[in-house]
Scaffold this motif. Structure first.
Motif, PDB file in Angstrom:
ATOM      1  N   GLN A 115     -33.427 -21.117 -46.130  1.00 17.53           N
ATOM      2  CA  GLN A 115     -33.398 -20.190 -44.994  1.00 17.53           C
ATOM      3  C   GLN A 115     -34.390 -20.573 -43.914  1.00 17.53           C
ATOM      4  OE1 GLN A 115     -34.036 -16.654 -47.436  1.00 17.53           O
ATOM      5  NE2 GLN A 115     -32.022 -15.926 -46.830  1.00 17.53           N
ATOM      6  N   ASP A 116     -35.511 -21.152 -44.332  1.00 19.75           N
ATOM      7  CA  ASP A 116     -36.540 -21.499 -43.359  1.00 19.75           C
ATOM      8  C   ASP A 116     -36.198 -22.866 -42.762  1.00 19.75           C
ATOM      9  OD1 ASP A 116     -38.839 -21.977 -41.892  1.00 19.75           O
ATOM     10  OD2 ASP A 116     -40.176 -21.158 -43.421  1.00 19.75           O
ATOM     11  N   LYS A 117     -35.891 -22.895 -41.468  1.00 22.45           N
ATOM     12  CA  LYS A 117     -35.519 -24.160 -40.820  1.00 22.45           C
ATOM     13  C   LYS A 117     -36.688 -24.724 -40.005  1.00 22.45           C
ATOM     14  CE  LYS A 117     -31.169 -23.346 -42.075  1.00 22.45           C
ATOM     15  NZ  LYS A 117     -30.568 -24.062 -43.204  1.00 22.45           N
TER      16      LYS A 117
ATOM     17  N   ARG B 291     -32.463 -29.170 -44.800  1.00 23.03           N
ATOM     18  CA  ARG B 291     -32.667 -28.251 -43.681  1.00 23.03           C
ATOM     19  C   ARG B 291     -31.341 -27.913 -42.983  1.00 23.03           C
ATOM     20  NH1 ARG B 291     -37.108 -30.655 -40.400  1.00 23.03           N
ATOM     21  NH2 ARG B 291     -38.714 -29.517 -41.496  1.00 23.03           N
ATOM     22  N   ASP B 292     -30.449 -28.893 -42.943  1.00 21.70           N
ATOM     23  CA  ASP B 292     -29.182 -28.678 -42.226  1.00 21.70           C
ATOM     24  C   ASP B 292     -28.081 -28.122 -43.112  1.00 21.70           C
ATOM     25  OD1 ASP B 292     -30.536 -29.761 -40.163  1.00 21.70           O
ATOM     26  OD2 ASP B 292     -29.633 -31.760 -40.313  1.00 21.70           O
TER      27      ASP B 292
ATOM     28  N   SER C  80     -28.940 -24.638 -49.935  1.00 17.37           N
ATOM     29  CA  SER C  80     -29.414 -24.516 -48.553  1.00 17.37           C
ATOM     30  C   SER C  80     -30.674 -23.667 -48.553  1.00 17.37           C
ATOM     31  CB  SER C  80     -28.353 -23.879 -47.670  1.00 17.37           C
ATOM     32  OG  SER C  80     -28.099 -22.571 -48.111  1.00 17.37           O
TER      33      SER C  80
ATOM     34  N   ASN D 213     -43.429 -24.990 -44.264  1.00 16.62           N
ATOM     35  CA  ASN D 213     -42.103 -24.654 -44.763  1.00 16.62           C
ATOM     36  C   ASN D 213     -42.073 -24.780 -46.294  1.00 16.62           C
ATOM     37  OD1 ASN D 213     -39.434 -24.331 -45.361  1.00 16.62           O
ATOM     38  ND2 ASN D 213     -38.708 -25.412 -43.542  1.00 16.62           N
TER      39      ASN D 213
ATOM     40  N   LYS E 165     -40.755 -26.005 -38.930  1.00 19.29           N
ATOM     41  CA  LYS E 165     -41.584 -27.151 -39.270  1.00 19.29           C
ATOM     42  C   LYS E 165     -42.901 -26.748 -39.924  1.00 19.29           C
ATOM     43  CE  LYS E 165     -40.081 -30.736 -36.026  1.00 19.29           C
ATOM     44  NZ  LYS E 165     -39.645 -31.586 -37.150  1.00 19.29           N
TER      45      LYS E 165
ATOM     46  N   THR F 249     -25.492 -26.065 -45.150  1.00 14.92           N
ATOM     47  CA  THR F 249     -24.955 -24.715 -45.040  1.00 14.92           C
ATOM     48  C   THR F 249     -24.327 -24.289 -46.365  1.00 14.92           C
ATOM     49  OG1 THR F 249     -22.919 -25.666 -44.194  1.00 14.92           O
ATOM     50  CG2 THR F 249     -24.493 -24.843 -42.562  1.00 14.92           C
TER      51      THR F 249
ATOM     52  N   THR G  22     -38.124 -17.368 -45.716  1.00 16.02           N
ATOM     53  CA  THR G  22     -39.125 -17.798 -44.730  1.00 16.02           C
ATOM     54  C   THR G  22     -40.502 -17.199 -45.001  1.00 16.02           C
ATOM     55  OG1 THR G  22     -38.759 -16.007 -43.132  1.00 16.02           O
ATOM     56  CG2 THR G  22     -37.302 -17.923 -42.966  1.00 16.02           C
TER      57      THR G  22
ATOM     58  N   LEU H  41     -38.566 -25.193 -47.960  1.00 15.14           N
ATOM     59  CA  LEU H  41     -38.143 -26.597 -48.081  1.00 15.14           C
ATOM     60  C   LEU H  41     -38.854 -27.270 -49.263  1.00 15.14           C
ATOM     61  CD1 LEU H  41     -36.801 -29.206 -46.856  1.00 15.14           C
ATOM     62  CD2 LEU H  41     -38.899 -29.473 -45.520  1.00 15.14           C
TER      63      LEU H  41
ATOM     64  N   GLU I 138     -33.714 -33.629 -43.870  1.00 14.34           N
ATOM     65  CA  GLU I 138     -32.673 -33.174 -42.937  1.00 14.34           C
ATOM     66  C   GLU I 138     -31.467 -32.619 -43.687  1.00 14.34           C
ATOM     67  OE1 GLU I 138     -31.968 -36.328 -40.170  1.00 14.34           O
ATOM     68  OE2 GLU I 138     -33.759 -35.809 -38.992  1.00 14.34           O
TER      69      GLU I 138
END
Lengths: 259, 584
Positions: free
Chosen positions: B494-496, B442-443, B492, B501, B498, B445, A71, B504, B439
């Protein structure tokens, strides 16, 4: 011709004196974190990592982002001091993270990393650059030549005339200077050093005919006269531009109307 | 989701994108989308110069430049395009000067010129001074000058808008460009840009190598977006390794250093290029010099404890000359290596530098759907594109030229097309692919990390498809990339969030790199010859009978959803130059 001395450069591959045999040392990065999706407050967060002291602060930030905490957010692109993306406050001084080596900033103590000041922080080390670029656009940062007939070939310019504004052509718009300026911190209306540097680049270009217009823009109450000559900007410039000198030359041109 | 409508949308704000934008904005309602800020683009890292036969300092003409470009590209260059490049070079440089670019000057006040690799007088007789330059900051000056002129023209920029999908709609049996889908980094919002014409100018793919001169952000986004929509990629096996990257870091040290008289030396201090290129020596073309460096290293004449590099020696040049002509690269040596170039040679190794291949276009910048059919409304220019003016190996200073000549051409052509065309209807749910992609990441796992996969990709690319290649090494790379593509499904992040990001963003970039690495390795495996930047130790000669043709790679999806790459070939356009053996 002499054969170059080859063994000297071999030292580049060896650990620096004082860093023992293993090139890796443990350092602490103390980073100012802010994520408005999580909290309205900014906090300091410490990360420990193993790093070769000859690596860049940017390499350290990447190690954290890639291996510890995805993050962590910062801008970067070229990673060698040309694109101007990664200006940040490292140990209280504005620098480019990709041009600052760990060994040059005392890795014995925690290395503090914060966003540059005077611009709104959006997330972690990312700030809103729009006010910075607006000030840049306001000084008309483009050549305005009033040729009645545009020449078919290039305009001639002597090497001396070209050298007159060489220093200010080096600007990469990283905002390290502007965001190191106490006047800019206190009053975001001030054009700031970078915009003046870019005005200088054209005012002193022998091919340009709009010096008067640019000087009038900078004669404004938020213009060059706000500069208090603290030299923070010159110290901060990662391109080695003599920013304060450029600002002084613009001030002098405003008084003498000669440039 | 927001929908925007523009006549012309330009993807990328480096040299090609901004040169196109200056033309397109004058002629049509134009938006420029960039995942960075305009002045952050990697055009700014180019150093040595921009070729044009101005003949300001010695006799030269554009025909010689055309020949050098074709020979430099090992006869895989489309000769009609090379002629346009060399002919329009002169105006391209003069246009930049008129826009304000601060070139170095001759004593007469004209634009100064210096020598560069592969550029010669009278078809190879001797090096010629053809590169117009501004110290070793020519790319920086071009990027700044173009941005300044974009400000002057009021070009509309969407900064930190990352284009993730190319929209194509079939109209009466013809596949036409309908627009693009972008992700706004600051907010995470999706934007659909409906446009009559779209120009890709999003740069190269160099980040699939570890030792590279390329920025972190050069991840082939434009190539990947078009390729996923069934459009071909041309000549992707041809990648340039610049001879002089800073040892281990890959940071570029301009060929202009050798143009100013710098010499490459092995551990014995020998000027080894004399053996490999008796006429042009250190200024032979880049593929030749990079292979020579690795030959020295492999035969035990490399420098340092591990014998894994050679030296760029500037110590015989006067410090004043280094300060005036090469100030940035000498500073890089001081900053990153702690070396003083006045007195010590600089350790260097070849570094992944430039994609000769890319999205196929014709000379107007129109993108091709196959060997001949144009995709109406779709354009590309600069490193993302393959015109092909660089063939199998690009000459130094021809890329800054390419972005200006073909950026301008694409900008004009796209804007003029928008006057004659209507908007193409958007596909149903135009944003669906992008939303699904985001998505899923972001989703997820899954237990795979982006950084791990990227490192493994870069390691296999460096080890197996760099300067020297064989059937076996390329197959190793193909298998490894297939494994990584499979593992990518379990990536995956870690940063979910908006906002900004970049976690992502890097995951999406890795997906693009994996797609393009697969195309690159697959194209390389099929090319059983050596030509320019593609050197096969198992096929060390050029084979004009079977391989003087461009590779065209297409993504195919079977009925069961399995993906594969189909290779096809396109003839080289030959005008007046017959292929000859290439000697420097």
């Amino acid at each position: 011709m002499a054969t170059p001395v080859l063994d000297k450069a071999d030292a580049a591959g060896q650990p620096e004196p004082g860093f023992a045999d293993s090139p890796y040392i443990t350092v602490t990065f103390r980073i100012r974190r802010f994520n408005p999706e999580v909290s309205a407050e900014a906090v300091w967060e410490d990360f420990q990592l193993e790093i070769d002291p000859k690596e860049r602060v940017l390499d350290g930030l990447h190690k954290i982002k890639w291996d510890i905490d995805g993050t962590l957010t910062f801008r970067r692109s070229c990673a060698h001091g040309i694109c101007g993306s990664d200006a940040m406050r490292i140990n209280g001084k504005n620098r480019l993270a990709c041009k600052t080596l760990i060994k040059d900033i005392n890795p014995e103590k925690p290395i503090t990393v914060e966003p540059i000041k005077g611009l709104t922080v959006l997330k972690d080390l990312v700030v809103d650059m729009e006010p910075f670029f607006q000030a840049y656009r306001d000084v008309m940062p483009f050549l305005i030549a009033k040729d009645t007939n545009e020449p078919t070939r290039e305009r001639l310019q002597s090497a001396e005339d070209r050298a007159r504004f060489d220093d200010t052509t080096k600007c990469i718009l990283c905002a390290a200077c502007t965001s190191s300026c106490p006047v800019f911190w206190n009053d975001g209306q001030y054009f700031g050093p970078a915009a003046i540097v870019n005005a200088h680049r054209f005012i002193f270009d022998s091919r340009d005919d709009a010096g008067e217009q640019r000087l009038e823009v900078l004669n404004d109450r938020d213009g060059v006269w706000r500069c208090r000559t603290t030299f923070n900007c010159t110290d901060a410039c990662p391109r080695g531009i003599e920013v304060t000198k450029a600002i002084q030359e613009v001030k002098r041109a405003l008084i003498t109307r000669r440039y | 989701m927001k929908i925007h409508k523009y006549d012309t949308v330009i993807v990328g704000a480096g040299g090609a994108g901004m040169r196109a934008a200056i033309e397109a904005t004058k002629r049509s309602r134009t938006a420029v989308l960039t995942k960075l800020y305009p002045t952050r683009s990697h055009t700014g890292a180019a150093q040595g110069g921009m070729a044009a036969a101005l003949a300001n300092v010695e006799e030269d003409n554009w025909e010689w430049h055309t020949f050098d470009t074709i020979k430099g590209g090992d006869y895989l260059v489309d000769q009609d395009a090379a002629e346009i490049l060399a002919k329009e070079a002169i105006d391209a440089v003069l246009d930049l000067e008129k826009m304000g670019l601060p070139f170095n000057r001759t004593p007469k006040g004209e634009i100064d010129q210096r020598r560069f690799g592969g550029h010669s007088r009278n078809h190879g007789e001797a090096p010629v001074r053809r590169a117009c330059y501004a110290a070793d900051r020519t790319g920086h000056m071009i990027l700044q000058t173009l941005y300044q002129n974009c400000v002057k023209e009021g070009v509309e920029f969407f900064n930190e808008f990352y284009v993730l999908d190319q929209l194509i709609t079939e109209v009466d049996g013809v596949r036409k460009s309908a627009g693009v889908v972008a992700y706004e980094l600051a907010t995470g919002e999706i934007h659909v840009f409906q446009a009559k014409s779209v120009i890709y100018a999003s740069g190269g793919t160099g980040k699939f190598f570890r030792v590279t001169s390329n920025a972190h952000t050069l991840t082939g986004d434009g190539q990947a977006a078009c390729y996923r929509r069934g459009l071909p990629l041309e000549d992707m096996e041809f990648f340039q390794f610049h001879p002089t990257g800073i040892w281990r870091m890959g940071i570029l040290l301009t060929e202009g250093a050798r143009g100013e008289g710098g010499i490459l030396r092995n551990k014995d201090g020998e000027r080894f290029m004399e053996k490999y290129a008796p006429v042009m020596k250190d200024l032979a073309s880049r593929d030749v010099v990079s292979r020579s460096i690795y030959t020295e290293i492999r035969e035990g004449r490399g420098c340092g404890p591990e014998g894994d590099h050679v030296y760029l020696d500037l110590t015989h040049l006067p410090p004043e000359q280094l300060d005036a002509k090469l100030p940035d690269i000498t500073e890089f040596a001081r900053t990153y290596l702690g070396i003083e170039p006045y007195t010590d040679p600089i350790p260097i190794q070849p570094t992944a530098h430039y994609a000769m291949g890319g999205i196929p276009t014709n000379v107007e910048g129109e993108v091709l759907a196959d060997n001949t059919t144009v995709v109406p409304g779709l354009y590309a220019a600069g490193e993302v594109a393959c015109v092909s003016v660089h063939g199998a190996n690009r000459l130094g200073t021809n890329s800054l030229l390419d972005i200006n000549v073909f950026g301008r051409r694409a900008g004009i052509a796209a804007a003029e097309y928008s006057h004659t065309a209507d908007f193409v209807e958007l596909p149903e749910n135009p944003e669906s692919f992008v939303i699904e992609q985001i998505e899923r990441l972001r989703d997820s796992t899954g237990n795979e990390r982006v950084a791990t996969l990227r490192r493994e990709l870069q390691e296999t690319m460096d080890a197996n498809v760099m300067v020297f290649r064989t059937e076996q090494t390329i197959k190793t790379a193909v298998e490894k990339i297939a494994e990584l593509r499979e593992r990518y499904k379990n990536v995956s992040i870690q940063d979910k969030g908006k906002r900004f990001n970049t976690d992502l963003l890097e995951a999406i970039e890795l997906g693009n790199l994996l797609d393009l690495a697969e195309v690159m390795a697959t194209s390389a495996l099929a090319r059983k010859e050596s030509r320019g930047g593609h050197y096969r130790e198992d096929y060390p000669n050029r084979d004009d009978v079977n391989f003087m043709r461009h590779t065209m790679a297409y993504r195919e999806v079977g009925d069961d959803g399995t993906e594969s790459i189909r290779l096809d070939y396109k003839p080289v356009v030959q005008t007046r130059y017959q292929p000859m053996e290439r000697k420097y």
